[in-house]
Write a protein that holds these residues in place. Structure first.
Motif, PDB file in Angstrom:
ATOM      1  N   PHE A   1       0.841  -1.204   0.000  1.00 28.76           N
ATOM      2  CA  PHE A   1       0.000   0.000   0.000  1.00 28.76           C
ATOM      3  C   PHE A   1       0.869   1.244   0.000  1.00 28.76           C
ATOM      4  N   ASN A   2       0.212   2.412  -0.107  1.00 31.72           N
ATOM      5  CA  ASN A   2       0.959   3.674   0.000  1.00 31.72           C
ATOM      6  C   ASN A   2       0.088   4.713   0.702  1.00 31.72           C
ATOM      7  N   TYR A   3       0.503   5.985   0.660  1.00 31.09           N
ATOM      8  CA  TYR A   3      -0.266   7.015   1.368  1.00 31.09           C
ATOM      9  C   TYR A   3      -1.732   7.020   0.950  1.00 31.09           C
ATOM     10  N   ASP A   4      -1.991   6.806  -0.357  1.00 24.21           N
ATOM     11  CA  ASP A   4      -3.341   7.015  -0.892  1.00 24.21           C
ATOM     12  C   ASP A   4      -4.112   5.733  -1.122  1.00 24.21           C
ATOM     13  N   THR A   5      -3.427   4.610  -1.245  1.00 29.17           N
ATOM     14  CA  THR A   5      -4.090   3.344  -1.590  1.00 29.17           C
ATOM     15  C   THR A   5      -3.913   2.363  -0.448  1.00 29.17           C
ATOM     16  N   GLU A   6      -5.021   1.895   0.103  1.00 25.66           N
ATOM     17  CA  GLU A   6      -4.890   0.939   1.198  1.00 25.66           C
ATOM     18  C   GLU A   6      -4.590  -0.462   0.642  1.00 25.66           C
ATOM     19  N   PRO A   7      -4.183  -1.403   1.512  1.00 24.98           N
ATOM     20  CA  PRO A   7      -3.892  -2.756   0.999  1.00 24.98           C
ATOM     21  C   PRO A   7      -5.114  -3.331   0.294  1.00 24.98           C
ATOM     22  N   LEU A   8      -4.920  -3.801  -0.924  1.00 22.99           N
ATOM     23  CA  LEU A   8      -6.024  -4.315  -1.736  1.00 22.99           C
ATOM     24  C   LEU A   8      -5.672  -5.719  -2.209  1.00 22.99           C
ATOM     25  N   PRO A   9      -6.703  -6.504  -2.579  1.00 22.55           N
ATOM     26  CA  PRO A   9      -6.413  -7.836  -3.134  1.00 22.55           C
ATOM     27  C   PRO A   9      -5.790  -7.735  -4.529  1.00 22.55           C
ATOM     28  N   GLY A  10      -5.269  -8.845  -5.030  1.00 25.26           N
ATOM     29  CA  GLY A  10      -4.637  -8.882  -6.345  1.00 25.26           C
ATOM     30  C   GLY A  10      -3.309  -9.601  -6.223  1.00 25.26           C
ATOM     31  N   HIS A  11      -2.327  -9.116  -6.989  1.00 25.69           N
ATOM     32  CA  HIS A  11      -0.997  -9.751  -6.968  1.00 25.69           C
ATOM     33  C   HIS A  11       0.093  -8.691  -6.944  1.00 25.69           C
ATOM     34  N   PHE A  12       1.278  -9.071  -6.428  1.00 22.80           N
ATOM     35  CA  PHE A  12       2.413  -8.151  -6.310  1.00 22.80           C
ATOM     36  C   PHE A  12       3.663  -8.797  -6.911  1.00 22.80           C
ATOM     37  N   PRO A  13       4.494  -8.094  -7.686  1.00 20.14           N
ATOM     38  CA  PRO A  13       4.318  -6.702  -8.119  1.00 20.14           C
ATOM     39  C   PRO A  13       3.504  -6.589  -9.410  1.00 20.14           C
TER      40      PRO A  13
ATOM     41  N   LEU B   1       3.103 -12.463  -6.401  1.00 25.73           N
ATOM     42  CA  LEU B   1       2.642 -13.083  -5.159  1.00 25.73           C
ATOM     43  C   LEU B   1       1.205 -12.641  -4.855  1.00 25.73           C
ATOM     44  N   PRO B   2       0.393 -13.544  -4.297  1.00 25.49           N
ATOM     45  CA  PRO B   2      -0.997 -13.162  -3.996  1.00 25.49           C
ATOM     46  C   PRO B   2      -1.055 -12.133  -2.863  1.00 25.49           C
ATOM     47  N   LEU B   3      -1.923 -11.135  -3.042  1.00 25.32           N
ATOM     48  CA  LEU B   3      -2.102 -10.102  -2.015  1.00 25.32           C
ATOM     49  C   LEU B   3      -3.336 -10.416  -1.174  1.00 25.32           C
ATOM     50  N   LEU B   4      -3.214 -10.161   0.122  1.00 21.58           N
ATOM     51  CA  LEU B   4      -4.327 -10.321   1.065  1.00 21.58           C
ATOM     52  C   LEU B   4      -4.942 -11.718   1.038  1.00 21.58           C
ATOM     53  N   ARG B   5      -4.130 -12.703   0.661  1.00 27.14           N
ATOM     54  CA  ARG B   5      -4.616 -14.093   0.665  1.00 27.14           C
ATOM     55  C   ARG B   5      -3.526 -14.959   1.275  1.00 27.14           C
ATOM     56  N   GLU B   6      -3.928 -15.816   2.219  1.00 27.80           N
ATOM     57  CA  GLU B   6      -2.955 -16.703   2.857  1.00 27.80           C
ATOM     58  C   GLU B   6      -2.365 -17.634   1.807  1.00 27.80           C
ATOM     59  N   SER B   7      -1.045 -17.771   1.783  1.00 31.59           N
ATOM     60  CA  SER B   7      -0.468 -18.755   0.867  1.00 31.59           C
ATOM     61  C   SER B   7       0.909 -19.188   1.376  1.00 31.59           C
TER      62      SER B   7
END
Ligand SMILES: Cc1cc2nc3c(=O)[nH]c(=O)nc-3n(C[C@H](O)[C@H](O)[C@H](O)COP(=O)(O)OP(=O)(O)OC[C@H]3O[C@@H](n4cnc5c(N)ncnc54)[C@H](O)[C@@H]3O)c2cc1C
Length: 400
Positions: A334-346, A351-357
């Motif tokens: 996340f950053n100043y303006d965007t909270e942690p969101l689902p999806g993938h990084f980078p 890697l899966p975001l906000l999902r246990e793996s």
């Protein structure tokens, strides 16, 4: 990381680079989470600082006594004075357990512990190994703290560890936080609260711990609520480094350094910059933040020395693996303006975001190697820059 990157960009004729630290023990702090569960040893996560610095950087093992902004001087405890053209403050956050009434009295390191220091993490390992059930309360006293997810990770790992040891059935696990939810950011909070429920960990919110009675095993909040414990795992109050109190104009009332959120120049003086836990910036106090800031800060220190304009290049980017036990982890970005969101990084293939793996757990473990061998020496991580990536994220319509 900053010193090494600057040394690569400036030759000996252009600049002397001095690093001051009070000791020669660099702790890989994310590793402290694993020590109480026997998953890491303190010896493995501590290395000499000198060895991390490139040739041509002078290391002073000394306490900073104060900074004189008018004279551009840093005074050390032994009376030595270092003058500077540019100063970079990276003195982190200080734990202040003594600021909570009763916390460091009778029960401290007997019934109430913190894993935020190598000594505390080591003691907790012995205690958890022998823990035979009862009420285990995990509590953070107040924000800001380093790595705001670390106490949650501790609760998740305690659940796993006590199940492995066969004592979870006779253990009540409680997570007490001063926040009004499991975490600071709404979307991530929902996911984390659901995990607490799944793991049968009681969530107590808006609990501002004011007093700890270690002898009787009670932690009380300012509004009069009490939580009984057999074992308290606490994250003490954090403040800035003590020398800031002796350095007029540099720190705020809590001892953090007012810093421009985009350029990382402080408001104290144009030739003073700050990064990491030492700043007052509205992002997490995290190693990932320090890493992303370092890339922007180095460029801006070089611009400042060259008399060029600074770049407003830091967007508040933070990235954190959250251990959830049973060899799995979540990842948030996340950053100043965007909270942690689902999806993938980078990117969408990442890697899966906000999902246990399991892959996130392996990522967290592998990170230590990258820390010592890529980040500290000042190498770039391919595909991971200071700016928060958007490609893989499920952005709400307003961010599209
Ligand atoms: C248990 C735990 C788990 C964590 N997990 C994660 C994680 O998973 N991911 C993540 O990104 N971050 C994590 N962090 C946070 C991360 O470790 C910190 O945010 C990061 O180390 C901050 O770096 P820094 O350089 O700003 O401060 P620090 O690394 O704390 O360095 C500050 C330095 O300043 C020195 N210093 C202070 N005052 C003086 C003085 N007067 N004179 C001389 N020297 C002085 C100190 O000795 C210290 O070496 C975790 C932290 C903890 C405690």
């Amino acid at each position: 990381m900053v010193a090494n990157r600057l040394r690569r960009r400036l030759d000996a004729e252009q600049a002397e680079i001095h690093v001051v630290d009070r000791d020669d023990r660099h702790v890989y702090q994310p590793g402290l989470l694993f020590v109480p569960f026997g998953l890491a040893d303190v010896d493995e996560i501590v290395r000499p600082r000198r060895r991390q610095l490139h040739r041509g950087i002078t290391f002073h093992e000394n306490e900073v006594d104060s900074v004189d902004l008018d004279r551009d001087e840093v005074r050390l405890d032994d009376g030595a004075v270092l003058s500077y053209d540019a100063l970079i403050v990276a003195t982190g956050a200080r734990l202040q357990p003594e600021e909570t009434e009763g916390l460091t009295d009778a029960g401290w390191n007997r019934r109430a512990f913190t894993f935020y220091t190598p000594e505390g993490a080591d003691l907790l390992r012995e205690v958890l190994r022998d823990f035979d059930g009862g009420r285990l309360v995990v509590n953070l006293i107040d924000m800001p703290i380093k790595c705001p997810v670390a106490p949650l990770e501790f609760a998740f790992l305690a659940d796993w560890y006590l199940r492995e040891r066969g004592v979870r059935g006779r253990t009540e696990l409680v997570y007490a936080t001063p926040l009004d939810a499991a975490f600071t950011k709404p979307v991530a909070s929902e996911h984390l609260a659901a995990l607490l429920v799944e793991k049968d960990i009681e969530l107590v919110t808006e609990f501002n711990a004011g007093e700890v009675d270690g002898a009787n095993g009670v932690v009380a909040s300012y509004d009069g609520r009490e939580l009984a414990f057999d074992l308290l795992v606490t994250v003490p109050l954090h403040g800035g480094a003590a020398f800031l109190d002796r350095s007029p104009g540099l720190g705020d009332a809590l001892g953090f350094v007012p810093t421009d959120r985009r350029t990382l120049q402080t408001s104290a003086r144009p030739n003073v910059f700050a990064l990491g836990d030492a700043t007052d910036l509205p992002t997490s106090k995290a190693g990932s933040v320090t890493h992303f800031e370092a890339e922007v800060l180095v460029a801006n220190v070089l611009s400042h020395l060259a008399g060029a304009e600074l770049t407003p290049g830091y967007d508040g980017h933070a990235n954190c693996f959250i251990e959830t036990g049973f060899h799995k982890a979540l990842l948030i970005d996340f950053n100043y303006d965007t909270e942690p969101l689902p999806g993938h990084f980078p990117t969408v293939f990442g890697l899966p975001l906000l999902r246990e793996s399991r892959v996130n757990h392996l990522g967290k473990l592998a990170f230590q190697w990258l820390y010592w061998h890529a980040l500290l020496p000042g190498r770039a991580l391919p595909g991971v820059g200071p700016e928060m990536p958007r490609h893989g994220k499920r952005m709400p319509a307003t961010h599209a």
